[in-house]
Design a protein around this motif. Sequence first.
Motif, PDB file in Angstrom:
ATOM      1  N   ASP A 154       0.854  -1.179  -0.154  1.00  0.00           N
ATOM      2  CA  ASP A 154       0.263   0.037   0.094  1.00  0.00           C
ATOM      3  C   ASP A 154       0.735   1.286  -0.125  1.00  0.00           C
ATOM      4  O   ASP A 154       0.661   1.997  -0.880  1.00  0.00           O
ATOM      5  N   SER A 191      -6.095   7.830  -0.069  1.00  0.00           N
ATOM      6  CA  SER A 191      -6.954   6.917   0.467  1.00  0.00           C
ATOM      7  C   SER A 191      -6.323   5.467   0.548  1.00  0.00           C
ATOM      8  O   SER A 191      -6.717   4.719   1.220  1.00  0.00           O
ATOM      9  N   PRO A 194      -3.566   4.867   5.818  1.00  0.00           N
ATOM     10  CA  PRO A 194      -4.778   5.036   7.107  1.00  0.00           C
ATOM     11  C   PRO A 194      -5.038   6.486   7.626  1.00  0.00           C
ATOM     12  O   PRO A 194      -6.192   6.543   8.027  1.00  0.00           O
ATOM     13  N   ASP A 197      -7.763   7.731   5.143  1.00  0.00           N
ATOM     14  CA  ASP A 197      -9.128   6.818   5.567  1.00  0.00           C
ATOM     15  C   ASP A 197     -10.342   7.519   5.922  1.00  0.00           C
ATOM     16  O   ASP A 197     -11.355   7.458   5.311  1.00  0.00           O
ATOM     17  N   ARG A 200     -12.147   9.630   3.233  1.00  0.00           N
ATOM     18  CA  ARG A 200     -11.974   9.287   1.953  1.00  0.00           C
ATOM     19  C   ARG A 200     -13.455   9.470   1.156  1.00  0.00           C
ATOM     20  O   ARG A 200     -13.264   9.643  -0.157  1.00  0.00           O
ATOM     21  N   GLU A 244     -13.818   4.533  -5.322  1.00  0.00           N
ATOM     22  CA  GLU A 244     -13.920   5.361  -4.096  1.00  0.00           C
ATOM     23  C   GLU A 244     -15.284   6.096  -4.366  1.00  0.00           C
ATOM     24  O   GLU A 244     -16.113   6.188  -3.376  1.00  0.00           O
TER      25      GLU A 244
END
Lengths: 258, 220
Positions: A154, A191, A194, A197, A200, A244
């Motif tokens: 990520d 996004s 963390p 988040d 988002r 998203e």
Amino acid sequence: MEHYHMNLTLKVWKQKNKNEKGRFETYQVKNISSEMSFLEMFDVLNEQLVAENKEPIAFDHDCREGICGMCSMYINGRAHGPWHHTTTCQLHMREYKDGDTIVVEPWRANSFPVIKDLVVDRQAFDRIIQAGGYVSVNTGNAVDANAIPIEKHDADESFASAACIGCGACVAACPNASAMLFVSAKVSHLSLLPQGDPERKTRAMNMIHQMDKEGFGSCTNIGACEAECPKGISLENIARLNREYLGAMFDGGSQNAI
Amino acid sequence: MSWKQAFSSSVGKKIQMSLTGIFLILFLIVHCYINAQIWFGEDAFLTAAHFMGTNVVIRTIEIGLFAFLILHIVQGLSLWAKNSKRRNTRYAVKAGSQTSPWYRRSMGLLGTLILLFLIIHLSKFWGPNRFAQTFGSGELNLYELMKEEFQNVVIVVIYLLGCFALAWHLVHGVYSSMQTLGLTTHRYKTMIKNVGVAFSIIVTVIFALMPISFYMHWVN
């Protein structure tokens, strides 16, 4: 590669301001070194114009090492010229040979009005970032940057998306003048982490809303943006932005958006 | 944000195009399967055609099909019109195929060609059959009708051109619909692209073989 010199014909877009009509002017430059960058060739031309008491050509540039995102020339039909994964300042004259004619235009999109000659106003991008391209952080002591564990994959993906320099080549190259690649890179790099988040859902909604308001076209998945992006931002980012958006659509939390 | 707002943003309109497009892709599979019965004899085809023309569930879905088709067309044409107004000063030199294949840039044009073909196609088979069912003496023998129509070389050529436009529209359409729904992740994007191309080729070749089969008298 052998060092050589060349004489070139340049057809450059000249436009006084955003309201005046622009036109192409033809210039001759002589004795250009193959080791010059494209912008250095423009410096030579401008010095020549100043010496002749003519007005130099206005063009955007800053770092000249491919990271600031200021240079923005559309060269012979290609954003940032024909080289892959480079900005205009990284394009070198060894691409051209003696006697070549080069047509240089500004980014063309209604959302990027011409300020002068090859300089365009890209503030629409700033307003999209202001609409949601940030993370809110509480005041107080600075939090340890490594306090939250983040999966390597990520972090790498986020970093690849964060490579976007906001130059606008995606908009310039898109037949629809869509800004989806830019917006998707900016949404993705936040996004995936963390810290990004919590906001988002409203972020995706608000940034897309602002993008539409700025008058950019809609994405039809042509892929010219990906082909021209100097930072190699992939269409996978647009797929992520679409996810998203769909996620926000089905979630009540996004009621705060718009 | 309301549902209406969600579907009317630029991404929301893409989602509309994607979902209606996927429904039309599913329709093509059924249409292709039913028509392929011509190679299994007149009776097999007529049984399938009778089922599709009279079954209540199918006839209800047919209404949805037209609704989605019209939505896809209206939304597509409006996107095409709006997107072409985003750059008032055109480039003197265009990138063309250097940065993207032609069919991805020509979805509006290909779609319009398919629409023109569709008008001809519906006026030849679907229209007269439904008219006869409602106002005339009942269902037409579509097998005989096909046999008759496809003796005309002009009609056969129009159908082949329709298939050509459909093939290129699908090559981008299948992939694009998945991209819009966010399914083209790193793991799946190559697979989705390849499946899309294979699907486009298989479906349009089967469709194209139908008028050819009648014209060449491979089926009687």
